[in-house]
Design a protein around this motif. Structure first.
Motif, short mmCIF file in Angstrom:
data_model
loop_
_atom_site.label_atom_id
_atom_site.label_comp_id
_atom_site.label_asym_id
_atom_site.label_seq_id
_atom_site.Cartn_x
_atom_site.Cartn_y
_atom_site.Cartn_z
N PRO A 1 0.85 -1.20 0.00
CA PRO A 1 0.00 0.00 0.00
C PRO A 1 0.88 1.25 0.00
N ALA A 2 0.44 2.29 -0.67
CA ALA A 2 1.24 3.52 -0.79
C ALA A 2 1.63 4.09 0.56
N ALA A 3 0.75 3.98 1.54
CA ALA A 3 1.00 4.61 2.84
C ALA A 3 2.12 3.94 3.63
N VAL A 4 2.45 2.70 3.31
CA VAL A 4 3.45 1.99 4.12
C VAL A 4 4.68 1.56 3.33
N LYS A 5 4.75 1.84 2.05
CA LYS A 5 5.88 1.35 1.25
C LYS A 5 7.21 1.92 1.74
N LYS A 6 7.21 3.11 2.35
CA LYS A 6 8.46 3.70 2.83
C LYS A 6 9.07 2.93 3.99
#
Length: 207
Positions: free
Chosen positions: A134-139
């Protein structure tokens, strides 16, 4: 607290209730005498509370309640009778920490993009899974870091933007639900606890 080392594969027997609360009964091989009411059990990732426990042939049947947050953020809302799930009991003081620190708090759903056989020998085949985070946790996902997918502690092999890969050895494929997974399946993803806090501290220091 958990380690992401699956200790049993259970099967959903029934799902009752609608809307924001569902009661799920699960068959497992655990000794019913070892599960206290209120015990925490990781069920394919989410930490759920045992609200009833009964002896059954080959082990026990326990029930858990899943509320709105769990149903919205995890795959629990899609479980039906027959769904197989990875199970892990909570850690006790003195237990071996063989995986990594896992809370059972799912951050989002990762989708399998590709499954490919890497090596095959007398012990079976190793499989590489490429997933989209998910975009919110890829970092929070880093090469050689840890992730928990459907309750399984795994090492990240590679990362490219929102795609990352993990390698499953034959043993893990045999003793978990990973052997059943295919492209398009969605899995419960919990990022590494240390990575999450390190990122938060970095953000706070930049303010």
């Amino acid at each position: 607290m958990f380690t992401g080392l699956v200790s049993d594969v259970g099967a959903v027997l029934s799902v009752s209730g609608e809307g924001d609360l569902r009661r799920i009964t699960i068959q497992a091989s655990y000794d019913p005498a070892s599960i206290a009411l209120g015990a925490s059990i990781a069920c394919s990732g989410p930490c759920l509370t045992a609200v009833s426990v009964e002896p059954a042939e080959g082990g026990c049947v326990f029930a858990v309640d899943a509320a709105a947050e769990t149903l919205a953020r995890t795959t629990v809302g899609s479980w039906v009778a027959g769904t197989r799930i990875n199970l892990e009991r909570s850690l006790k003081i003195g237990d071996e920490l063989g995986g990594h620190l896992v809370t059972g708090h799912v951050d989002g759903l990762a989708e399998i993009v590709e499954r490919e056989t890497v090596t095959a020998d007398a012990w079976g085949a190793s499989e590489r899974f490429t997933l989209r985070a998910p975009a919110a946790v890829k970092k929070f996902i880093a090469e050689k870091g840890s992730v928990c997918l459907d309750g399984t502690s795994l090492t990240v092999n590679s990362v490219q933007d929102d795609l990352f890969s993990v390698l499953l050895i034959p043993h893990t494929l045999q003793v978990t639900t990973w052997g059943e997974r295919r492209a398009g399946d969605r899995l419960n993803l919990e990022v590494d606890l240390i990575a999450r806090y390190a990122a938060r501290l970095a953000e706070a220091g930049a303010d």
